[in-house]
Design a protein around this motif. Structure first.
Motif, mmCIF file in Angstrom:
data_model
loop_
_atom_site.group_PDB
_atom_site.id
_atom_site.type_symbol
_atom_site.label_atom_id
_atom_site.label_comp_id
_atom_site.label_asym_id
_atom_site.label_seq_id
_atom_site.Cartn_x
_atom_site.Cartn_y
_atom_site.Cartn_z
ATOM 1 N N GLU A 85 0.729 11.642 -10.214
ATOM 2 C CA GLU A 85 -0.052 12.860 -10.346
ATOM 3 C C GLU A 85 0.773 13.988 -10.350
ATOM 4 O O GLU A 85 0.426 14.993 -11.122
ATOM 5 C CB GLU A 85 -0.971 12.851 -9.031
ATOM 6 N N GLU A 86 1.691 14.174 -9.695
ATOM 7 C CA GLU A 86 2.770 15.299 -9.878
ATOM 8 C C GLU A 86 3.240 15.546 -11.393
ATOM 9 O O GLU A 86 3.473 16.412 -11.755
ATOM 10 C CB GLU A 86 3.916 15.261 -8.983
ATOM 11 N N LYS A 87 3.799 14.254 -11.955
ATOM 12 C CA LYS A 87 4.294 14.424 -13.226
ATOM 13 C C LYS A 87 3.287 14.670 -14.061
ATOM 14 O O LYS A 87 3.406 15.466 -15.122
ATOM 15 C CB LYS A 87 4.819 12.961 -13.751
ATOM 16 N N PHE A 88 1.975 14.092 -14.030
ATOM 17 C CA PHE A 88 0.824 14.548 -14.937
ATOM 18 C C PHE A 88 0.528 15.844 -14.945
ATOM 19 O O PHE A 88 0.260 16.625 -15.931
ATOM 20 C CB PHE A 88 -0.334 13.710 -14.540
ATOM 21 N N LYS A 89 0.386 16.390 -13.808
ATOM 22 C CA LYS A 89 0.384 18.044 -13.466
ATOM 23 C C LYS A 89 1.479 18.856 -14.297
ATOM 24 O O LYS A 89 1.310 19.786 -14.720
ATOM 25 C CB LYS A 89 0.455 18.443 -12.015
ATOM 26 N N ASP A 90 2.764 18.439 -14.014
ATOM 27 C CA ASP A 90 3.669 19.127 -14.787
ATOM 28 C C ASP A 90 3.796 18.938 -16.093
ATOM 29 O O ASP A 90 3.713 20.071 -16.819
ATOM 30 C CB ASP A 90 5.111 18.502 -14.415
ATOM 31 N N LEU A 91 3.122 17.877 -16.651
ATOM 32 C CA LEU A 91 3.123 17.690 -17.975
ATOM 33 C C LEU A 91 1.869 18.617 -18.628
ATOM 34 O O LEU A 91 1.866 19.157 -19.673
ATOM 35 C CB LEU A 91 2.821 16.193 -18.470
ATOM 36 N N LYS A 92 0.884 18.434 -17.675
ATOM 37 C CA LYS A 92 -0.330 19.447 -18.337
ATOM 38 C C LYS A 92 -0.058 20.874 -18.116
ATOM 39 O O LYS A 92 -0.334 21.697 -19.089
ATOM 40 C CB LYS A 92 -1.361 19.015 -17.303
ATOM 41 N N ASN A 93 0.833 21.456 -17.130
ATOM 42 C CA ASN A 93 1.206 23.049 -17.024
ATOM 43 C C ASN A 93 2.022 23.250 -18.131
ATOM 44 O O ASN A 93 2.155 24.200 -19.064
ATOM 45 C CB ASN A 93 1.925 23.078 -15.826
ATOM 46 N N TYR A 94 3.015 22.299 -18.563
ATOM 47 C CA TYR A 94 3.997 22.351 -19.770
ATOM 48 C C TYR A 94 3.088 22.563 -21.195
ATOM 49 O O TYR A 94 3.413 23.295 -22.101
ATOM 50 C CB TYR A 94 4.750 21.239 -19.733
ATOM 51 N N LYS A 95 2.457 21.661 -21.364
ATOM 52 C CA LYS A 95 1.405 21.406 -22.357
ATOM 53 C C LYS A 95 0.658 22.852 -22.612
ATOM 54 O O LYS A 95 0.595 23.552 -23.729
ATOM 55 C CB LYS A 95 0.664 20.442 -22.471
ATOM 56 N N ASN A 96 0.070 23.473 -21.398
ATOM 57 C CA ASN A 96 -0.746 24.579 -21.504
ATOM 58 C C ASN A 96 0.194 25.663 -21.897
ATOM 59 O O ASN A 96 -0.309 26.671 -22.646
ATOM 60 C CB ASN A 96 -1.526 24.664 -20.088
ATOM 61 N N LEU A 97 1.459 25.838 -21.063
ATOM 62 C CA LEU A 97 2.270 26.809 -21.320
ATOM 63 C C LEU A 97 2.714 26.709 -22.806
ATOM 64 O O LEU A 97 2.644 27.856 -23.576
ATOM 65 C CB LEU A 97 3.455 26.761 -20.535
ATOM 66 N N GLU A 143 0.925 -1.410 0.127
ATOM 67 C CA GLU A 143 0.136 0.078 0.019
ATOM 68 C C GLU A 143 0.790 1.432 -0.122
ATOM 69 O O GLU A 143 0.624 2.211 -0.789
ATOM 70 C CB GLU A 143 -0.890 0.120 1.013
ATOM 71 N N ASP A 144 1.909 1.342 0.874
ATOM 72 C CA ASP A 144 2.965 2.407 0.764
ATOM 73 C C ASP A 144 3.470 2.575 -0.599
ATOM 74 O O ASP A 144 3.444 3.866 -1.144
ATOM 75 C CB ASP A 144 3.996 2.243 1.923
ATOM 76 N N THR A 145 3.914 1.503 -1.021
ATOM 77 C CA THR A 145 4.416 1.786 -2.480
ATOM 78 C C THR A 145 3.477 2.150 -3.495
ATOM 79 O O THR A 145 3.737 3.022 -4.314
ATOM 80 C CB THR A 145 5.042 0.105 -3.207
ATOM 81 N N LEU A 146 2.327 1.572 -3.427
ATOM 82 C CA LEU A 146 1.287 2.063 -4.334
ATOM 83 C C LEU A 146 0.967 3.486 -4.145
ATOM 84 O O LEU A 146 0.747 4.407 -5.251
ATOM 85 C CB LEU A 146 -0.152 1.294 -4.169
ATOM 86 N N SER A 147 0.664 3.987 -2.754
ATOM 87 C CA SER A 147 0.484 5.505 -2.750
ATOM 88 C C SER A 147 1.591 6.162 -3.340
ATOM 89 O O SER A 147 1.253 7.249 -3.520
ATOM 90 C CB SER A 147 -0.006 5.826 -1.211
ATOM 91 N N LYS A 148 2.909 6.154 -2.979
ATOM 92 C CA LYS A 148 3.966 6.748 -3.445
ATOM 93 C C LYS A 148 3.857 6.697 -4.988
ATOM 94 O O LYS A 148 4.238 7.944 -5.684
ATOM 95 C CB LYS A 148 5.162 5.893 -2.917
ATOM 96 N N PHE A 149 3.562 5.524 -5.724
ATOM 97 C CA PHE A 149 3.381 5.597 -7.123
ATOM 98 C C PHE A 149 2.543 6.558 -7.536
ATOM 99 O O PHE A 149 2.575 7.393 -8.501
ATOM 100 C CB PHE A 149 3.334 4.233 -7.672
ATOM 101 N N LEU A 150 1.290 6.662 -6.879
ATOM 102 C CA LEU A 150 0.147 7.525 -7.421
ATOM 103 C C LEU A 150 0.373 8.713 -7.279
ATOM 104 O O LEU A 150 0.111 9.767 -7.854
ATOM 105 C CB LEU A 150 -1.083 7.272 -6.570
ATOM 106 N N LYS A 151 1.117 9.258 -6.040
ATOM 107 C CA LYS A 151 1.677 10.768 -5.795
ATOM 108 C C LYS A 151 2.539 11.205 -6.825
ATOM 109 O O LYS A 151 2.226 12.445 -7.441
ATOM 110 C CB LYS A 151 2.083 10.659 -4.303
ATOM 111 N N GLU A 152 3.776 10.284 -7.057
ATOM 112 C CA GLU A 152 4.417 10.578 -8.352
ATOM 113 C C GLU A 152 3.841 10.861 -9.570
ATOM 114 O O GLU A 152 4.124 11.770 -10.346
ATOM 115 C CB GLU A 152 5.592 9.955 -8.263
#
Length: 138
Positions: A115-127, A104-113
């Motif tokens: 989401e962060e990468k997806f947000k960065d990608l989305k911001n880059y694409k919008n920019l 569960e710890d591994t899974l939550s860490k993966f999901l958090k990372e």
């Protein structure tokens, strides 16, 4: 011991050719094909065998015409099967490794990372789209 397919016997290499070796087994000559010498690719038979070598071979087949097919590879496999003992496993044991990370710890860490990468990608694409749109409007 009589010669029967499936038996493992010792033989003496009497001749080496490009396609294999001839091995004397109990007074008869059999062919050890190049593909049956080793589990790895054999380019040159003389790198693996020399005349007068004593080798363990498995009798693969004996043709109606008396031709004997031999294999070192299969003989080694049979020997490994005989000497290999299965490892004892205690299936009732509930011990867990203390230094292993919980799933569960591994899974939550993966999901958090992720989401962060997806947000960065989305911001880059919008920019990128925003600057592209501004240049297009000019």
């Amino acid at each position: 011991m009589s010669l029967k397919p499936g038996n493992i016997v010792e033989g003496k290499v009497v001749n080496i050719t490009k396609f294999g070796a001839f091995v004397e087994v109990e007074g008869k000559i059999g062919l050890l094909h190049i593909s049956e010498i080793s589990n790895s690719y054999v380019k040159d038979v003389s790198e693996y065998l020399k005349e007068n070598d004593i080798v363990k071979v498995k009798i693969v087949s004996i043709g109606e015409d008396g031709k004997i097919s031999l294999s070192i590879k299969q003989a080694n496999l049979e020997e490994q099967k005989k000497s290999c003992k299965p490892e004892e496993v205690d299936w009732n044991s509930k011990k867990r490794k203390t230094n292993s990370i919980d799933f569960e710890d591994t899974l939550s860490k993966f999901l958090k990372e992720s989401e962060e990468k997806f947000k960065d990608l989305k911001n880059y694409k919008n920019l990128k789209n925003g600057t592209y749109a501004k240049k297009k409007n000019r």
